[in-house]
Write an enzyme that holds these catalytic residues in place. Structure first.
Site, PDB file in Angstrom:
ATOM      1  CG  ASP A  66       8.309   7.535  18.033  1.00  0.00           C
ATOM      2  OD1 ASP A  66       7.207   8.337  18.137  1.00  0.00           O
ATOM      3  OD2 ASP A  66       8.394   6.581  17.371  1.00  0.00           O
ATOM      4  CG  ASN A 126      11.712  -2.619  12.311  1.00  0.00           C
ATOM      5  OD1 ASN A 126      10.822  -2.251  12.586  1.00  0.00           O
ATOM      6  ND2 ASN A 126      13.623  -2.152  12.053  1.00  0.00           N
ATOM      7  CG  HIS A 179       9.905  -0.235  15.087  1.00  0.00           C
ATOM      8  ND1 HIS A 179      10.668   0.466  13.972  1.00  0.00           N
ATOM      9  CD2 HIS A 179       9.188   1.220  14.655  1.00  0.00           C
ATOM     10  CE1 HIS A 179      10.647   1.511  13.062  1.00  0.00           C
ATOM     11  NE2 HIS A 179       9.470   1.631  13.950  1.00  0.00           N
ATOM     12  CD  GLU A 189      14.048   0.403  14.567  1.00  0.00           C
ATOM     13  OE1 GLU A 189      13.452  -0.523  14.264  1.00  0.00           O
ATOM     14  OE2 GLU A 189      15.031   1.087  14.038  1.00  0.00           O
TER      15      GLU A 189
HETATM   16  C1  GLP Z   1       7.358   4.994  13.275  1.00  0.00           C
HETATM   17  C2  GLP Z   1       7.361   5.505  14.349  1.00  0.00           C
HETATM   18  C3  GLP Z   1       6.086   4.150  15.216  1.00  0.00           C
HETATM   19  C4  GLP Z   1       5.380   4.065  14.529  1.00  0.00           C
HETATM   20  C5  GLP Z   1       5.886   3.639  12.979  1.00  0.00           C
HETATM   21  C6  GLP Z   1       4.469   2.389  11.628  1.00  0.00           C
HETATM   22  O1  GLP Z   1       8.384   4.819  12.775  1.00  0.00           O
HETATM   23  N1  GLP Z   1       8.328   5.434  15.443  1.00  0.00           N
HETATM   24  O2  GLP Z   1       5.639   4.455  15.714  1.00  0.00           O
HETATM   25  O3  GLP Z   1       4.549   2.919  15.122  1.00  0.00           O
HETATM   26  O4  GLP Z   1       6.948   4.501  12.410  1.00  0.00           O
HETATM   27  O5  GLP Z   1       4.038   3.868  10.906  1.00  0.00           O
HETATM   28  P1  GLP Z   1       2.854   3.695  10.328  1.00  0.00           P
HETATM   29  O6  GLP Z   1       1.790   3.612  10.829  1.00  0.00           O
HETATM   30  O7  GLP Z   1       3.399   4.758   9.392  1.00  0.00           O
HETATM   31  O8  GLP Z   1       3.025   2.376   9.039  1.00  0.00           O
END
Ligand code: GLP
Length: 245
Positions: free
Chosen positions: A67, A136, A138, A143
């Site tokens: 993403d 959440n 995702h 989402e």
């Molecule tokens: C972002 C990314 C996700 C990732 C998430 C969790 O929203 N788009 O791909 O999995 O963060 O991030 P973290 O590993 O910092 O908790």
């Protein structure tokens, strides 16, 4: 689902890195799907270490990032493009031509997303996608919703995601409101899936994803239907699971 419970974050990263290296050794031109966020940082550090110790070469692999934020250009310190270069790509021998990251400042996001899907098809699909997990539930930026998404698309970020990710920005207002992300269908078409889950803040989401009903309100729950999924958790993330393996 293959669930691997690790003692702590360090062990989680070591195990994940070994698996990535095994895949590249069995297929030097493997196609990898890559995540951003805090969770994969330790994995990237382990892989850099293994590269420096001549245990693996990334010369022939191709990568597709999950993403990108809309509106942030490549040089923006908060773009996922910058994240990937600073934390991984600049430290390994990957060929720049084989790196694919959605362009967050494209003036035609539909075209950008379609092109990205076409490129994935042209290289024969993604062999391994590595995922983090949002608080959440995702995956990528898919989402919670009333339906599971299809191919790569432009998404409106939920408030809780904006708040969770604001720690990287000066203020919540600076966090982009939209992003481009691989869709759930894109993710489900990957040959192997590896999910990295660390920390107590993810415990509830991963419990629902593994043990709960399959619902687009918890996007990661769809992975129960994928035939080759490995979830690697540390003890903080796994403490709510019914069945501690
Ligand atoms: C972002 C990314 C996700 C990732 C998430 C969790 O929203 N788009 O791909 O999995 O963060 O991030 P973290 O590993 O910092 O908790």
């Amino acid at each position: 689902m293959n669930i691997i419970l690790t003692k702590n974050y360090e062990e989680l990263c070591e195990i994940a890195a070994e698996r990535v290296v095994d895949i590249i050794k069995s297929k030097p031109n493997a196609v990898l799907g890559l995540p951003t966020g805090s969770t994969p940082l330790g994995l990237y550090n382990e892989l850099i270490k293994k590269y420096r110790e001549n245990e693996v070469s990334f010369e022939e692999i191709s990568t597709f990032n999950l993403d990108e934020y809309e509106g942030l250009d490549k040089n923006n310190p908060n773009s996922y493009y910058r994240f990937m270069f600073d934390n991984f790509f600049k430290n390994i021998d990957i060929n720049g031509k084989n790196i694919n990251i959605l362009n967050g400042i494209s003036d035609n996001s539909d075209f950008e997303c379609d092109e990205f899907e076409s490129k994935i098809k042209r290289v024969g699909g993604i062999d391994l996608i590595i995922l983090g997990l949002g608080v959440n539930g995702h995956i990528g930026f898919n989402e919670p919703s009333n339906f599971f998404s299809g191919n790569t698309f432009r998404v409106k970020l939920h408030k809780e995601t904006i708040v969770a990710n604001s720690r990287f920005f000066n203020s919540t207002d600076e966090v982009p409101k939209y992003a481009l992300t691989m869709g759930v269908k894109t993710i489900m078409q990957c040959k192997k899936v590896m999910v990295l889950v660390s920390g107590t803040s993810k415990a509830e989401a991963i419990k629902k994803a593994i043990e709960g009903e399959i619902t687009p309100q918890l996007p990661a729950s769809i992975l129960q239907l994928h035939k080759d999924v490995t979830i690697i958790l540390d003890s903080d993330a796994s403490h709510l699971l019914n069945n501690k393996l």
